[in-house]
Design a protein around this motif. Structure first.
Motif, PDB file in Angstrom:
ATOM      1  N   ASN A 543       1.022  -1.192  -0.046  1.00  0.00           N
ATOM      2  CA  ASN A 543       0.154  -0.024   0.007  1.00  0.00           C
ATOM      3  C   ASN A 543       0.853   1.237   0.107  1.00  0.00           C
ATOM      4  OD1 ASN A 543      -1.782   2.117   0.238  1.00  0.00           O
ATOM      5  ND2 ASN A 543      -3.161   0.963   1.902  1.00  0.00           N
ATOM      6  N   TYR A 544       1.143   1.782  -1.186  1.00  0.00           N
ATOM      7  CA  TYR A 544       1.995   3.065  -1.274  1.00  0.00           C
ATOM      8  C   TYR A 544       1.185   4.299  -1.161  1.00  0.00           C
ATOM      9  CZ  TYR A 544       5.851   5.556  -2.631  1.00  0.00           C
ATOM     10  OH  TYR A 544       6.960   6.608  -3.112  1.00  0.00           O
ATOM     11  N   ASP A 547      -4.944   4.877  -4.415  1.00  0.00           N
ATOM     12  CA  ASP A 547      -5.361   3.587  -5.043  1.00  0.00           C
ATOM     13  C   ASP A 547      -4.426   2.611  -5.414  1.00  0.00           C
ATOM     14  OD1 ASP A 547      -7.913   4.695  -5.210  1.00  0.00           O
ATOM     15  OD2 ASP A 547      -7.554   5.776  -7.211  1.00  0.00           O
ATOM     16  N   ARG A 548      -3.088   2.940  -5.061  1.00  0.00           N
ATOM     17  CA  ARG A 548      -1.954   2.004  -5.342  1.00  0.00           C
ATOM     18  C   ARG A 548      -1.553   0.944  -4.370  1.00  0.00           C
ATOM     19  NH1 ARG A 548       0.193   2.246 -10.172  1.00  0.00           N
ATOM     20  NH2 ARG A 548       1.982   0.932 -10.697  1.00  0.00           N
ATOM     21  N   TYR A 553      -0.309  -4.058  -7.950  1.00  0.00           N
ATOM     22  CA  TYR A 553       0.541  -2.871  -8.027  1.00  0.00           C
ATOM     23  C   TYR A 553       1.957  -3.104  -7.449  1.00  0.00           C
ATOM     24  CZ  TYR A 553      -3.529  -0.248  -9.225  1.00  0.00           C
ATOM     25  OH  TYR A 553      -4.640   0.161  -9.878  1.00  0.00           O
ATOM     26  N   ASP A 557       5.446  -2.361  -9.468  1.00  0.00           N
ATOM     27  CA  ASP A 557       6.520  -1.524  -9.058  1.00  0.00           C
ATOM     28  C   ASP A 557       7.789  -2.194  -8.637  1.00  0.00           C
ATOM     29  OD1 ASP A 557       4.448   0.328  -9.492  1.00  0.00           O
ATOM     30  OD2 ASP A 557       3.743   0.576  -7.373  1.00  0.00           O
TER      31      ASP A 557
END
Length: 915
Positions: A543-544, A547-548, A553, A557
């Motif tokens: 959880n960056y 919404d990412r 994700y 990434d």
């Protein structure tokens, strides 16, 4: 770390040197240089001969980098950088216009982001900004940043996207190897239509790039079709031997292992080492501040005061000389002097061992029918934009982190003649390692056992475990092939991830979101650690921000690497902090040099998670009595229904229990076996609703990887911290527990027989056949035989009875061996433990443990084929707690547990449970 990273090319720097309208390049190598044009070698010698405009060439002898600053109408000017200092030189005036730390140059000290403040790969002049303000391109890793010297960062992007927002389509055509970690970038003559062109250099290879159309030529520098490059003297085209790697030397009976981390991809600019007497490590050191590095064509000279030592050695200064030799020359020795200012010193002459900073032997065993991971090609999955794809193995993933994994022989296949596809418990894994790991010793050593098994007893969601936390732990890890197979993860990036993740635990690395609970604590990365792109995170927890979030994700990434702090630990952590068999798991697991680690503090939630966490169970315990607690995670209703992990005990990843002893010392409880269930796309979860508002789990807190947590009489304070699936943290109220002083000799003897390390392990595992726990089993048997009437004997009976009631598997002579259950012994011991405890609620097993004992006895009866007795035992369970008058919601929970157990044993027997 220096502002520009050090390179192994045969020159320190290269810059455009415009003169008379002709394109030229100047290569710098100490006091010497080579000047080329497109057509020829103009000259090579000392700078005073080839460029007599240079007034003080000695200042360039140690230069790491040179950048042309000339603009039309200006005199020829260059920026020379050495370490963390710069000199702005005017060639026509033959003087420095300014000099000092790079942080004092224009706005560099304030405008450059943290990631570009050290170890940059290369710089390149950029077109002026508005109003004629200077601009510069900064290349680092796979990215390039444009800095306006007045307004700050203009743009930051992948190298493949080009330094500017337009006119850079050609950068997308770069070969894979030139998409990151460039050694040099220099201006090449513009194209006929004025399009910018550049020379990119990496090692002995180069690329001529048209910024708009793409690659003009690539290959060895002397084969790019530029006569001047082909004419470079041999010493400029011949790379140097790397100095980064491991060096070793002796002085009398002392031996040193020195780790140099200076050049290469993701170099940290650090030096560390270990001192040994014989095979025993006596101390470890590392540099803690910016190194002073003085490079020259034939050597690096490094020094720093204020070394950090594991054992506070007075030798706080060091001076290191490293040979800088061409790859086609002979090898040379390094010299290191460790000293006290004005006092004693120790000197070592060291030989180069190889590029790996650590080297570890790994022995692998695998159950027949399973498959040891081979390799993963990153081109088949999602990767970050601009990522340099490659085929990864477990060994290559660690090699990139500076750790060499060497196979200790061929994979040993363990024959399974049972055909039962049995699951592996932590106790059985310990026993299997002790029996089958040929390199195993109960001591610190660079040796690891990897076992590829079928399933873990905790269920199909467990993909891997670093199980070895008994004695000199962190020497063994297991991967559960069948669990990964059932989730279609064999050959997937998840399989590679599982191996690397569990080996990270072997090297004492914590989960990304739990590093603040390490000893000493380390700062969490983005998103309280959940946004960290590391092998030690969980993809589905990622959880960056915004919404990412989620596994999709993460893989989009993730660069298949460890974080910088994890690299510091793996490469430069003190010997005992990382070596298998050294410090306990989660102690000294993170090395962060950015700031002094803060004092331990319980983290609070950024927002109300809609949950409450409580600790229940007994508050008074006898001396030596196993301390149990019940965790209850409940929905408050503030956020409506909440999805939570089904497993909330400290053996999993979500809950940490913190214990403060009577002396005020606070420790995080570390179970002797922790499981990693997040290697697959799914984790077992429960939705808390108004009808089902809470989940429960019983935890044994008496013994863990740090030993006994309640060893002495006195008052203890216990707090639990739960990290939810969304990263929000819930902290329980602190609960006070008291361990009573023994009242008589029997209390003293029983307490002492129950409080050894082996006994603690057996109580945590509920028994084991492992040979290395024989002394503990003898102590429990002595409690039963000599103190059969003592209330705490029920715990010894529980451990012995539970173990007798199950099969126990281990490995011997290359095959799976299974000891079958002893039903009679199990029923005898469990029944006696339950009878003693049921007669008086203040004696014997606490209520939480008594509940579990009833259900275990029912399971043993079912194994013997006596379902009637099994059902009767479960009926007795619910009746007992009803008669005790426990609260209604507790009775309901106990009834649900009994019903679940009843359904399981009848399903196994192929019958329907009675109503």
């Amino acid at each position: 770390m220096a502002f520009i990273r050090y390179k192994t090319t045969g020159y320190n720097w290269v810059q455009a040197y415009p003169e008379g309208g002709e394109w030229r390049l100047l290569f710098g190598r100490g006091l010497q240089g080579a000047l080329i044009s497109e057509q020829r070698l103009v000259g090579w010698d000392t700078f005073s001969i080839i460029v007599p405009k240079l007034h003080n060439e000695k200042k360039l002898a140690h230069g790491d980098f040179a950048l042309t600053l000339s603009r039309p109408g200006e005199t020829l000017q260059s920026l020379f950088i050495s370490g963390d200092t710069y000199e702005w030189y005017d060639w026509e005036q033959k003087r420095a216009l300014s000099e000092g730390p790079w942080t004092t140059l224009a706005n560099w000290g304030t405008a450059l982001p943290a990631g570009y403040r050290s170890q940059n790969d290369a710089l390149l002049p950029a077109p002026d900004g508005a109003g004629g303000v200077r601009q510069t391109y900064f290349f680092k890793g796979g990215r390039v940043l444009t800095l306006n010297w007045s307004t700050g960062v203009v743009r930051e992007a992948l190298i493949t996207e080009g330094p500017d927002a337009s006119g850079c389509a050609g950068w997308a055509q770069l070969p894979q190897d030139f998409r990151e970690n460039l050694d040099h970038v220099a201006a090449y003559k513009p194209a006929a239509d004025g399009t910018r062109q550049s020379l990119l250099i990496k090692g002995t290879q180069g690329v001529l790039l048209n910024w708009r159309t793409g690659v003009l030529a690539s290959g060895a520098l002397d084969r790019l079709g530029v006569a001047g490059l082909a004419a470079l003297p041999e010493r400029y085209r011949t790379p140097n031997r790397p100095v980064t790697g491991r060096w070793t030397g002796t002085n009398g009976n002392q031996r040193i292992e020195l780790r140099v981390d200076l050049e290469g991809e993701r170099s940290l600019g650090m030096i560390s080492g270990d001192l040994f007497t014989g095979d025993t490590c006596t101390d470890s050191f590392r540099t803690t501040a910016a190194l002073t590095v003085i490079p020259s064509p034939d050597r690096f000279l490094l020094h720093q005061p204020g070394l950090s030592w594991a054992n506070n050695s007075p030798l706080t200064n060091f001076l290191l000389t490293l040979p800088r030799l061409a790859v086609n020359s002979g090898t040379g020795n390094a010299s290191i002097i460790l000293d006290v200012p004005g006092g004693a010193q120790t000197h070592f002459s060291c030989n180069y061992v190889g590029p790996a900073l650590r080297s570890v032997e790994m022995e692998t065993d695998a159950m027949a029918g399973t498959q040891v991971f081979q390799s993963y090609d990153t081109t088949v999955g999602n990767v970050p934009r601009g990522y340099r794809n490659r085929v990864l193995t477990t060994a290559s993933a660690f090699a990139e982190a500076g750790v060499e994994l060497k196979n200790a022989g061929q994979v040993n296949v363990v024959a399974d003649t049972t055909g039962d596809d049995l699951r592996w418990s932590a106790a059985e894994l310990h026993a299997a390692m002790a029996a089958n790991f040929s390199l195993h010793k109960d001591t610190e050593q660079w040796k690891i056992w990897t076992f590829v098994a079928t399933y873990h007893t905790l269920g199909p969601g467990v993909g891997g475990v670093m199980f070895d936390e008994f004695g000199k732990g962190r020497q063994g890890m297991a991967v559960f092939h069948n669990a990964l197979r059932d989730l279609n993860l064999i050959g997937d990036s998840f399989e590679l991830f599982t191996y690397v993740h569990e080996l990270g635990h072997v090297f004492n690395l914590h989960h990304s979101w739990e590093k603040n609970l390490s000893t000493p604590p380390a700062p969490l990365g983005p998103g309280n650690g959940f946004g960290e792109l590391s092998w030690m995170n969980y993809p589905q927890y990622y959880n960056y921000g915004g919404d990412r979030a989620g596994a999709q994700y993460f893989w989009a990434d993730f660069p298949y690497s460890f974080s910088d702090n994890e690299l510091r630990h793996l490469r430069h952590g003190f010997h005992r902090h990382i070596v298998p068999g050294g410090d306990s798991f989660l102690t000294n697991t993170a090395l962060d040099l950015s700031a002094t680690a803060p004092a331990f503090a319980l983290p609070g939630a950024a927002e109300d998670p809609g949950l409450t966490l409580s600790l229940g169970g007994k508050q008074f315990f006898g001396y030596g009595e196993p301390v149990m607690a019940e965790l209850r995670l409940s929905r408050t209703g503030i956020r409506g229904d909440v999805n939570v992990a089904a497993a909330i005990g400290p053996q999993g990843e979500h809950t940490t229990v913190v214990i403060t002893d009577p002396y005020g010392r606070t420790r995080a409880f570390r179970p002797i076996a922790r499981t990693c269930s997040g290697h697959g796309p799914q984790e077992r979860t429960v939705t808390l609703t108004e009808a089902n508002p809470a989940v429960y789990e019983t935890a044994y807190l008496g013994y863990g990887s740090d030993g006994l947590y309640f060893a002495e009489p006195g008052t203890y304070r216990v707090t639990a911290v739960h990290t939810g699936l969304d990263g929000a943290r819930t902290v329980s109220p602190t609960r006070t527990l008291r361990v009573r002083t023994p009242l008589d000799r029997a209390d003293q003897e029983v307490g002492e027989l129950l409080t050894g390390d082996e006994q603690g392990t057996l109580l945590a595992f509920l028994g084991s056949d492992a040979p290395h726990l024989t002394t503990g089993n003898d102590a429990l048997q002595e409690v039963i035989e000599r103190h059969g009437d003592h209330p705490l004997t029920a715990y010894a009976r529980l451990a012995r009875g539970a173990n007798a009631g199950r099969h126990f598997q281990t490995i011997g002579d290359g095959r799976l061996q299974v000891r079958q259950p002893d039903i009679t012994e199990s029923v005898t011991q469990l029944t006696e433990a339950i009878t003693t405890s049921s007669a008086d609620p203040d004696t014997g097993l606490d209520n939480l443990t008594l509940n579990a004992a009833f259900r275990r006895l029912a399971t043993v009866h079912a194994k013997a084929g006596d379902l009637e007795r099994a059902d009767a035992t479960l009926d007795s369970l619910t009746a007992h707690f009803h008669d005790q008058g426990v609260p209604a919601h507790v009775q309901q929970h106990i009834q649900e547990q009994a019903d679940t157990t009843r359904a399981q044993i009848h399903e196994t027997a192929g019958e329907q449970p009675h109503s």
